[in-house]
Design a protein around this motif. Structure first.
Motif, PDB file in Angstrom:
ATOM      1  N   THR A  31       0.820  -1.221   0.000  1.00  0.00           N
ATOM      2  CA  THR A  31       0.000   0.000   0.000  1.00  0.00           C
ATOM      3  C   THR A  31       0.852   1.268   0.000  1.00  0.00           C
ATOM      4  OG1 THR A  31      -0.233  -0.024   2.419  1.00  0.00           O
ATOM      5  CG2 THR A  31      -1.956  -1.138   1.133  1.00  0.00           C
ATOM      6  N   GLY A  32       2.091   1.163   0.471  1.00  0.00           N
ATOM      7  CA  GLY A  32       2.991   2.319   0.418  1.00  0.00           C
ATOM      8  C   GLY A  32       3.186   2.770  -1.031  1.00  0.00           C
ATOM      9  N   TYR A  35       0.384   5.120  -2.064  1.00  0.00           N
ATOM     10  CA  TYR A  35       0.618   6.486  -1.575  1.00  0.00           C
ATOM     11  C   TYR A  35       1.732   7.161  -2.367  1.00  0.00           C
ATOM     12  CZ  TYR A  35      -2.577   5.795   2.296  1.00  0.00           C
ATOM     13  OH  TYR A  35      -3.718   5.586   3.031  1.00  0.00           O
ATOM     14  N   ARG A  36       2.739   6.385  -2.715  1.00  0.00           N
ATOM     15  CA  ARG A  36       3.855   6.951  -3.475  1.00  0.00           C
ATOM     16  C   ARG A  36       3.393   7.418  -4.868  1.00  0.00           C
ATOM     17  NH1 ARG A  36       9.141   5.882  -1.692  1.00  0.00           N
ATOM     18  NH2 ARG A  36       9.142   4.945   0.382  1.00  0.00           N
ATOM     19  N   ARG A  86      10.305   5.530  -6.060  1.00  0.00           N
ATOM     20  CA  ARG A  86      11.256   5.192  -4.978  1.00  0.00           C
ATOM     21  C   ARG A  86      12.377   6.212  -4.840  1.00  0.00           C
ATOM     22  NH1 ARG A  86       8.302   1.382  -2.449  1.00  0.00           N
ATOM     23  NH2 ARG A  86       7.305   0.109  -4.005  1.00  0.00           N
ATOM     24  N   VAL A  94       6.035  11.917  -0.252  1.00  0.00           N
ATOM     25  CA  VAL A  94       4.968  11.042   0.261  1.00  0.00           C
ATOM     26  C   VAL A  94       4.817  11.192   1.778  1.00  0.00           C
ATOM     27  CG1 VAL A  94       6.291   8.900   0.613  1.00  0.00           C
ATOM     28  CG2 VAL A  94       3.895   8.769   0.018  1.00  0.00           C
ATOM     29  N   ASN A  95       5.903  11.551   2.449  1.00  0.00           N
ATOM     30  CA  ASN A  95       5.788  11.758   3.899  1.00  0.00           C
ATOM     31  C   ASN A  95       4.887  12.957   4.214  1.00  0.00           C
ATOM     32  OD1 ASN A  95       7.414   9.572   4.404  1.00  0.00           O
ATOM     33  ND2 ASN A  95       9.296  10.766   4.519  1.00  0.00           N
ATOM     34  N   ALA A  98       0.961  11.480   2.422  1.00  0.00           N
ATOM     35  CA  ALA A  98       0.251  10.336   3.035  1.00  0.00           C
ATOM     36  C   ALA A  98      -0.595  10.718   4.259  1.00  0.00           C
ATOM     37  CB  ALA A  98       1.245   9.229   3.390  1.00  0.00           C
ATOM     38  N   ARG A 104      -6.194   9.870   2.216  1.00  0.00           N
ATOM     39  CA  ARG A 104      -6.451   8.581   2.887  1.00  0.00           C
ATOM     40  C   ARG A 104      -7.882   8.109   2.634  1.00  0.00           C
ATOM     41  NH1 ARG A 104      -1.832   7.609   5.503  1.00  0.00           N
ATOM     42  NH2 ARG A 104      -2.597   5.531   5.980  1.00  0.00           N
ATOM     43  N   GLY A 124       1.382  -2.211   5.185  1.00  0.00           N
ATOM     44  CA  GLY A 124       1.292  -0.758   5.261  1.00  0.00           C
ATOM     45  C   GLY A 124       1.458  -0.268   6.677  1.00  0.00           C
ATOM     46  N   ARG A 125       0.610   0.706   7.052  1.00  0.00           N
ATOM     47  CA  ARG A 125       0.703   1.284   8.399  1.00  0.00           C
ATOM     48  C   ARG A 125      -0.623   1.148   9.159  1.00  0.00           C
ATOM     49  NH1 ARG A 125       4.539   1.745   5.753  1.00  0.00           N
ATOM     50  NH2 ARG A 125       6.327   3.135   5.929  1.00  0.00           N
ATOM     51  N   ASP A 126      -1.735   1.165   8.399  1.00  0.00           N
ATOM     52  CA  ASP A 126      -3.057   1.173   9.042  1.00  0.00           C
ATOM     53  C   ASP A 126      -3.933   0.058   8.466  1.00  0.00           C
ATOM     54  OD1 ASP A 126      -3.281   2.134   6.488  1.00  0.00           O
ATOM     55  OD2 ASP A 126      -4.725   3.707   6.980  1.00  0.00           O
ATOM     56  N   ILE A 127      -3.326  -1.018   8.058  1.00  0.00           N
ATOM     57  CA  ILE A 127      -4.089  -2.079   7.384  1.00  0.00           C
ATOM     58  C   ILE A 127      -4.977  -2.813   8.393  1.00  0.00           C
ATOM     59  CG2 ILE A 127      -3.967  -4.107   5.873  1.00  0.00           C
ATOM     60  CD1 ILE A 127      -2.852  -1.374   4.746  1.00  0.00           C
ATOM     61  N   ARG A 175      11.247   9.777  12.174  1.00  0.00           N
ATOM     62  CA  ARG A 175      10.213   9.259  11.280  1.00  0.00           C
ATOM     63  C   ARG A 175       9.172   8.449  12.067  1.00  0.00           C
ATOM     64  NH1 ARG A 175      11.806   6.597   5.483  1.00  0.00           N
ATOM     65  NH2 ARG A 175       9.670   6.148   4.875  1.00  0.00           N
ATOM     66  N   GLU A 179       5.119   9.041  12.289  1.00  0.00           N
ATOM     67  CA  GLU A 179       4.145   8.011  11.900  1.00  0.00           C
ATOM     68  C   GLU A 179       3.242   7.613  13.069  1.00  0.00           C
ATOM     69  OE1 GLU A 179       6.070   4.768   9.820  1.00  0.00           O
ATOM     70  OE2 GLU A 179       6.146   5.968   8.005  1.00  0.00           O
ATOM     71  N   ARG A 182       0.855  11.047  13.972  1.00  0.00           N
ATOM     72  CA  ARG A 182       0.072  11.858  13.045  1.00  0.00           C
ATOM     73  C   ARG A 182      -1.423  11.714  13.357  1.00  0.00           C
ATOM     74  NH1 ARG A 182       1.259   8.139   7.759  1.00  0.00           N
ATOM     75  NH2 ARG A 182      -0.282   6.532   8.227  1.00  0.00           N
TER      76      ARG A 182
END
Ligand code: DC
Length: 220
Positions: A31-32, A35-36, A86, A94-95, A98, A104, A124-127, A175, A179, A182
């Protein structure tokens, strides 16, 4: 089956998920990368600080993942953006993009649609917390800031480059702070997630550990 793998940046989650998905012959949803793609498009249009415009880009995003020998290529329309998403600039961008609520909200449907077709590892981060709260298995994949910095140091050394170790640790901690703190979908460790701390594991051991969790849970 849906396996949700969340965790902080730089723990090696993507490479391990890719390898495990390959070994199990499952799909992988990175999923990153989605967002990228939004960040890259917004950056190229010069609207990456405008949440409303970024939201529109997310809504209209025509993204495709195409399997190939090296893993997965990412396309926006007909354009192969695998490398462009990348770069250092896109990562910086993206930071910023996102965390935007407008982005979102739009990407929720896309992620659910792409993740639901077959047996899939979604990373991802919130899957586990937001995108697939009913995932069959939730894994929180992590490693200490020190271990993540060591991995980064080795990557640089392999390329013959030098970096300041303490500086890398600081960047990783910064970082993490962003994350975890946020407003929109912060990185959280779900109560029902199994924590996989890979600080003392190498790549193969990390793959084995994730495979075992999936096999135990899903009987594959
Ligand atoms: O995993 P990555 O480095 O490719 O992620 C890129 C960016 O997207 C990073 O800033 C974290 C963010 N991200 C997110 O907020 N939610 C996700 N589900 C996946 C990534």
């Amino acid at each position: 089956m849906i396996i949700a793998v969340d965790g902080p940046s730089g723990a090696g989650k993507s490479s391990v998920c890719r390898e495990v998905a390959k070994r199990l012959n499952w799909s992988l949803l990175d999923t990153g990368a989605i967002y990228r793609c939004v960040a890259l498009t917004a950056m190229e249009k010069g609207v990456d600080t405008d949440p409303a415009e970024c939201g529109k880009i997310a809504q209209a995003l025509d993204i495709r993942f195409v399997a190939d020998k090296s893993g997965q290529k990412v396309f926006i329309g007909e354009r192969d953006v695998s490398k462009d998403i990348r770069t250092f600039e896109t990562t910086q961008c993206v930071n910023r993009v996102a965390p935007m609520a407008e982005v979102r909200a739009q990407l929720l449907d896309i992620q659910r649609r792409l993740g639901q077709s077959t047996n899939t590892i979604v990373e991802g981060r919130d899957i586990g917390s937001v995108v697939f709260p009913n995932a069959d298995l939730k894994v929180f994949y992590t490693a200490s800031a020190h271990a993540r910095a060591m991995r980064r140091l080795k990557e640089f050394q392999a390329k013959g480059e030098t970096i300041d170790f303490e500086e890398v640790v600081k960047q990783i901690q910064l970082r993490d702070e962003t994350e975890y703190n946020r407003k929109e979908s912060p990185l959280i460790q779900c109560e029902d997630a199994i924590v996989l701390d890979t600080s003392d594991l190498d790549f193969e051991q990390s793959c084995q550990a994730l495979m075992k969790l999936i096999q135990d849970k899903c009987g594959v």
